[in-house]
Write a protein that holds these residues in place. Structure first.
Motif, PDB file in Angstrom:
ATOM      1  N   GLU A   1       0.841  -1.193   0.000  1.00  9.63           N
ATOM      2  CA  GLU A   1       0.000   0.000   0.000  1.00  9.63           C
ATOM      3  C   GLU A   1       0.879   1.247   0.000  1.00  9.63           C
ATOM      4  O   GLU A   1       1.519   1.558   1.005  1.00  9.63           O
ATOM      5  CB  GLU A   1      -0.916  -0.004   1.225  1.00  9.63           C
ATOM      6  CG  GLU A   1      -1.836  -1.221   1.292  1.00  9.63           C
ATOM      7  CD  GLU A   1      -2.665  -1.250   2.558  1.00  9.63           C
ATOM      8  OE1 GLU A   1      -3.234  -0.199   2.912  1.00  9.63           O
ATOM      9  OE2 GLU A   1      -2.726  -2.318   3.197  1.00  9.63           O
ATOM     10  N   PRO A   2       0.922   1.990  -1.107  1.00 13.19           N
ATOM     11  CA  PRO A   2       1.774   3.184  -1.180  1.00 13.19           C
ATOM     12  C   PRO A   2       1.492   4.188  -0.070  1.00 13.19           C
ATOM     13  O   PRO A   2       2.407   4.854   0.430  1.00 13.19           O
ATOM     14  CB  PRO A   2       1.433   3.771  -2.555  1.00 13.19           C
ATOM     15  CG  PRO A   2       0.979   2.598  -3.363  1.00 13.19           C
ATOM     16  CD  PRO A   2       0.260   1.715  -2.386  1.00 13.19           C
ATOM     17  N   GLU A   3       0.229   4.292   0.353  1.00 16.33           N
ATOM     18  CA  GLU A   3      -0.118   5.246   1.404  1.00 16.33           C
ATOM     19  C   GLU A   3       0.570   4.901   2.723  1.00 16.33           C
ATOM     20  O   GLU A   3       0.980   5.792   3.472  1.00 16.33           O
ATOM     21  CB  GLU A   3      -1.639   5.281   1.604  1.00 16.33           C
ATOM     22  CG  GLU A   3      -2.426   5.770   0.393  1.00 16.33           C
ATOM     23  CD  GLU A   3      -2.651   4.668  -0.647  1.00 16.33           C
ATOM     24  OE1 GLU A   3      -2.240   3.500  -0.391  1.00 16.33           O
ATOM     25  OE2 GLU A   3      -3.218   4.977  -1.699  1.00 16.33           O
ATOM     26  N   LEU A   4       0.684   3.604   3.023  1.00 15.57           N
ATOM     27  CA  LEU A   4       1.373   3.197   4.249  1.00 15.57           C
ATOM     28  C   LEU A   4       2.863   3.507   4.168  1.00 15.57           C
ATOM     29  O   LEU A   4       3.480   3.919   5.161  1.00 15.57           O
ATOM     30  CB  LEU A   4       1.160   1.705   4.518  1.00 15.57           C
ATOM     31  CG  LEU A   4      -0.193   1.277   5.085  1.00 15.57           C
ATOM     32  CD1 LEU A   4      -0.197  -0.218   5.377  1.00 15.57           C
ATOM     33  CD2 LEU A   4      -0.553   2.057   6.344  1.00 15.57           C
ATOM     34  N   HIS A   5       3.451   3.326   2.989  1.00 15.96           N
ATOM     35  CA  HIS A   5       4.874   3.625   2.827  1.00 15.96           C
ATOM     36  C   HIS A   5       5.134   5.124   3.030  1.00 15.96           C
ATOM     37  O   HIS A   5       6.143   5.512   3.643  1.00 15.96           O
ATOM     38  CB  HIS A   5       5.360   3.168   1.450  1.00 15.96           C
ATOM     39  CG  HIS A   5       5.542   1.693   1.350  1.00 15.96           C
ATOM     40  ND1 HIS A   5       6.754   1.070   1.605  1.00 15.96           N
ATOM     41  CD2 HIS A   5       4.674   0.696   1.029  1.00 15.96           C
ATOM     42  CE1 HIS A   5       6.614  -0.244   1.442  1.00 15.96           C
ATOM     43  NE2 HIS A   5       5.364  -0.488   1.091  1.00 15.96           N
ATOM     44  N   LEU A   6       4.255   5.966   2.512  1.00 14.97           N
ATOM     45  CA  LEU A   6       4.406   7.406   2.704  1.00 14.97           C
ATOM     46  C   LEU A   6       4.269   7.760   4.179  1.00 14.97           C
ATOM     47  O   LEU A   6       5.067   8.531   4.731  1.00 14.97           O
ATOM     48  CB  LEU A   6       3.362   8.159   1.885  1.00 14.97           C
ATOM     49  CG  LEU A   6       3.347   9.685   2.062  1.00 14.97           C
ATOM     50  CD1 LEU A   6       4.696  10.275   1.696  1.00 14.97           C
ATOM     51  CD2 LEU A   6       2.229  10.301   1.223  1.00 14.97           C
ATOM     52  N   ALA A   7       3.263   7.206   4.834  1.00 15.31           N
ATOM     53  CA  ALA A   7       3.067   7.477   6.258  1.00 15.31           C
ATOM     54  C   ALA A   7       4.251   6.980   7.079  1.00 15.31           C
ATOM     55  O   ALA A   7       4.668   7.623   8.057  1.00 15.31           O
ATOM     56  CB  ALA A   7       1.773   6.818   6.741  1.00 15.31           C
ATOM     57  N   TRP A   8       4.803   5.833   6.708  1.00 14.87           N
ATOM     58  CA  TRP A   8       5.976   5.265   7.384  1.00 14.87           C
ATOM     59  C   TRP A   8       7.161   6.214   7.292  1.00 14.87           C
ATOM     60  O   TRP A   8       7.852   6.475   8.280  1.00 14.87           O
ATOM     61  CB  TRP A   8       6.306   3.926   6.737  1.00 14.87           C
ATOM     62  CG  TRP A   8       7.437   3.165   7.335  1.00 14.87           C
ATOM     63  CD1 TRP A   8       8.757   3.270   7.009  1.00 14.87           C
ATOM     64  CD2 TRP A   8       7.367   2.164   8.350  1.00 14.87           C
ATOM     65  NE1 TRP A   8       9.506   2.392   7.740  1.00 14.87           N
ATOM     66  CE2 TRP A   8       8.677   1.702   8.573  1.00 14.87           C
ATOM     67  CE3 TRP A   8       6.315   1.605   9.074  1.00 14.87           C
ATOM     68  CZ2 TRP A   8       8.956   0.710   9.500  1.00 14.87           C
ATOM     69  CZ3 TRP A   8       6.608   0.616  10.003  1.00 14.87           C
ATOM     70  CH2 TRP A   8       7.903   0.174  10.210  1.00 14.87           C
ATOM     71  N   THR A   9       7.402   6.743   6.082  1.00 26.31           N
ATOM     72  CA  THR A   9       8.507   7.675   5.872  1.00 26.31           C
ATOM     73  C   THR A   9       8.373   8.895   6.765  1.00 26.31           C
ATOM     74  O   THR A   9       9.344   9.349   7.381  1.00 26.31           O
ATOM     75  CB  THR A   9       8.553   8.104   4.396  1.00 26.31           C
ATOM     76  OG1 THR A   9       8.769   6.943   3.569  1.00 26.31           O
ATOM     77  CG2 THR A   9       9.664   9.110   4.142  1.00 26.31           C
ATOM     78  N   LEU A  10       7.181   9.436   6.870  1.00 24.21           N
ATOM     79  CA  LEU A  10       6.954  10.611   7.705  1.00 24.21           C
ATOM     80  C   LEU A  10       7.086  10.283   9.191  1.00 24.21           C
ATOM     81  O   LEU A  10       7.630  11.075   9.969  1.00 24.21           O
ATOM     82  CB  LEU A  10       5.563  11.176   7.416  1.00 24.21           C
ATOM     83  CG  LEU A  10       5.355  11.733   5.998  1.00 24.21           C
ATOM     84  CD1 LEU A  10       3.901  12.133   5.799  1.00 24.21           C
ATOM     85  CD2 LEU A  10       6.284  12.886   5.721  1.00 24.21           C
ATOM     86  N   ALA A  11       6.606   9.116   9.592  1.00 20.52           N
ATOM     87  CA  ALA A  11       6.609   8.748  11.011  1.00 20.52           C
ATOM     88  C   ALA A  11       8.010   8.479  11.547  1.00 20.52           C
ATOM     89  O   ALA A  11       8.301   8.760  12.715  1.00 20.52           O
ATOM     90  CB  ALA A  11       5.716   7.526  11.235  1.00 20.52           C
ATOM     91  N   TYR A  12       8.899   7.925  10.706  1.00 24.23           N
ATOM     92  CA  TYR A  12      10.229   7.521  11.171  1.00 24.23           C
ATOM     93  C   TYR A  12      11.343   8.474  10.762  1.00 24.23           C
ATOM     94  O   TYR A  12      12.506   8.259  11.142  1.00 24.23           O
ATOM     95  CB  TYR A  12      10.558   6.119  10.657  1.00 24.23           C
ATOM     96  CG  TYR A  12       9.957   5.006  11.483  1.00 24.23           C
ATOM     97  CD1 TYR A  12      10.553   4.590  12.674  1.00 24.23           C
ATOM     98  CD2 TYR A  12       8.792   4.370  11.078  1.00 24.23           C
ATOM     99  CE1 TYR A  12      10.006   3.574  13.439  1.00 24.23           C
ATOM    100  CE2 TYR A  12       8.233   3.345  11.836  1.00 24.23           C
ATOM    101  CZ  TYR A  12       8.846   2.951  13.010  1.00 24.23           C
ATOM    102  OH  TYR A  12       8.292   1.931  13.758  1.00 24.23           O
ATOM    103  N   ALA A  13      11.044   9.527  10.013  1.00 24.46           N
ATOM    104  CA  ALA A  13      12.090  10.401   9.472  1.00 24.46           C
ATOM    105  C   ALA A  13      12.966  11.019  10.554  1.00 24.46           C
ATOM    106  O   ALA A  13      14.155  11.272  10.338  1.00 24.46           O
ATOM    107  CB  ALA A  13      11.457  11.495   8.616  1.00 24.46           C
ATOM    108  N   HIS A  14      12.402  11.264  11.742  1.00 26.06           N
ATOM    109  CA  HIS A  14      13.174  11.915  12.807  1.00 26.06           C
ATOM    110  C   HIS A  14      14.219  10.989  13.428  1.00 26.06           C
ATOM    111  O   HIS A  14      15.110  11.453  14.150  1.00 26.06           O
ATOM    112  CB  HIS A  14      12.235  12.420  13.907  1.00 26.06           C
ATOM    113  CG  HIS A  14      11.548  11.327  14.663  1.00 26.06           C
ATOM    114  ND1 HIS A  14      10.553  10.536  14.126  1.00 26.06           N
ATOM    115  CD2 HIS A  14      11.724  10.888  15.948  1.00 26.06           C
ATOM    116  CE1 HIS A  14      10.136   9.671  15.026  1.00 26.06           C
ATOM    117  NE2 HIS A  14      10.826   9.856  16.138  1.00 26.06           N
ATOM    118  N   LEU A  15      14.130   9.685  13.135  1.00 26.57           N
ATOM    119  CA  LEU A  15      15.059   8.727  13.754  1.00 26.57           C
ATOM    120  C   LEU A  15      16.272   8.403  12.895  1.00 26.57           C
ATOM    121  O   LEU A  15      17.224   7.789  13.380  1.00 26.57           O
ATOM    122  CB  LEU A  15      14.317   7.429  14.083  1.00 26.57           C
ATOM    123  CG  LEU A  15      13.302   7.501  15.225  1.00 26.57           C
ATOM    124  CD1 LEU A  15      12.609   6.167  15.410  1.00 26.57           C
ATOM    125  CD2 LEU A  15      13.970   7.937  16.521  1.00 26.57           C
TER     126      LEU A  15
END
Length: 209
Positions: free
Chosen positions: A173-187
């Protein structure tokens, strides 16, 4: 539940519990976890999966759907080198990855957040996935943390193994991949998948469990 020691390292234990700072971004993306297939009550205090498999359940042999519904999985299985002289059995991360991939291809897993205790484990799973014709870890959006994850290991005085980790998303699901990128970017650094896995392209010869 646990992270692991892979083929290039040794450890007295395969038990490494996931800390909150890597669990919570995935929870924000998924909205919660249906299943942790390699867990225990202590580890699940933080993961809070609706269903867990413990060591006695052997999560490598179980179905991952929840009442016929595809699950959202927190996946952090044990792995360690065997030692016949000391009675320590081999526990391969490659076997766990292949089973997860088969469950995903079978439609019993919607998406999985996958913890790799060290980067060499990704390569172990890449080889295993090619042999088994299952999705490769490189098909996942991947976080490579800028600092070492402070796992918790029962009986260990330290909480920071000397290895770089990776946190992956297995999903089509491309939407989950985008959300994942945003959620973990700070780490740390987010690496995009080499290809987006799709279930309708699974090999016809693959025998699903």
């Amino acid at each position: 539940m646990t992270a692991f020691t892979e083929a290039t390292t040794s450890s007295a234990t395969a038990e490494w519990y996931s800390p909150a700072d890597i669990i919570e971004p995935a929870r924000a993306v998924f909205g919660g976890f249906d299943l942790d297939p390699a867990s225990c009550p202590e580890a699940n205090k933080l993961v809070r999966a609706a269903k867990i498999f413990t060591a006695s359940d052997n999560g490598k042999t179980q179905r991952y759907d929840i009442g016929g519904r595809p699950s959202l999985v927190w996946w952090n299985p044990p792995s360690q080198r065997g030692n016949k002289l000391k009675g320590i059995p081999e526990e391969s991360i490659g076997d766990w990855w292949v089973h997860l991939g088969r469950e995903w291809l079978a439609g019993r897993v919607r998406a999985a957040a996958c913890v790799f205790f060290n980067i060499s484990s990704v390569q172990v799973c890449l080889r295993a996935s090619r042999l088994a014709s299952t999705p490769a870890p490189q098909w996942c959006t991947r976080l490579e943390p800028m600092s070492r994850i402070k796992y918790h290991s029962p009986g260990s005085k330290g909480g920071q193994p000397p290895h770089a980790s990776a946190i992956l998303l297995l999903s089509d699901e491309p939407e989950l991949h985008l959300a994942w990128t945003l959620a973990y970017a700070h780490l740390g650094e987010i690496l995009p998948p080499s290809k987006m896995p799709t279930r309708d392209q699974r090999p016809k010869q693959l025998s699903l469990i």
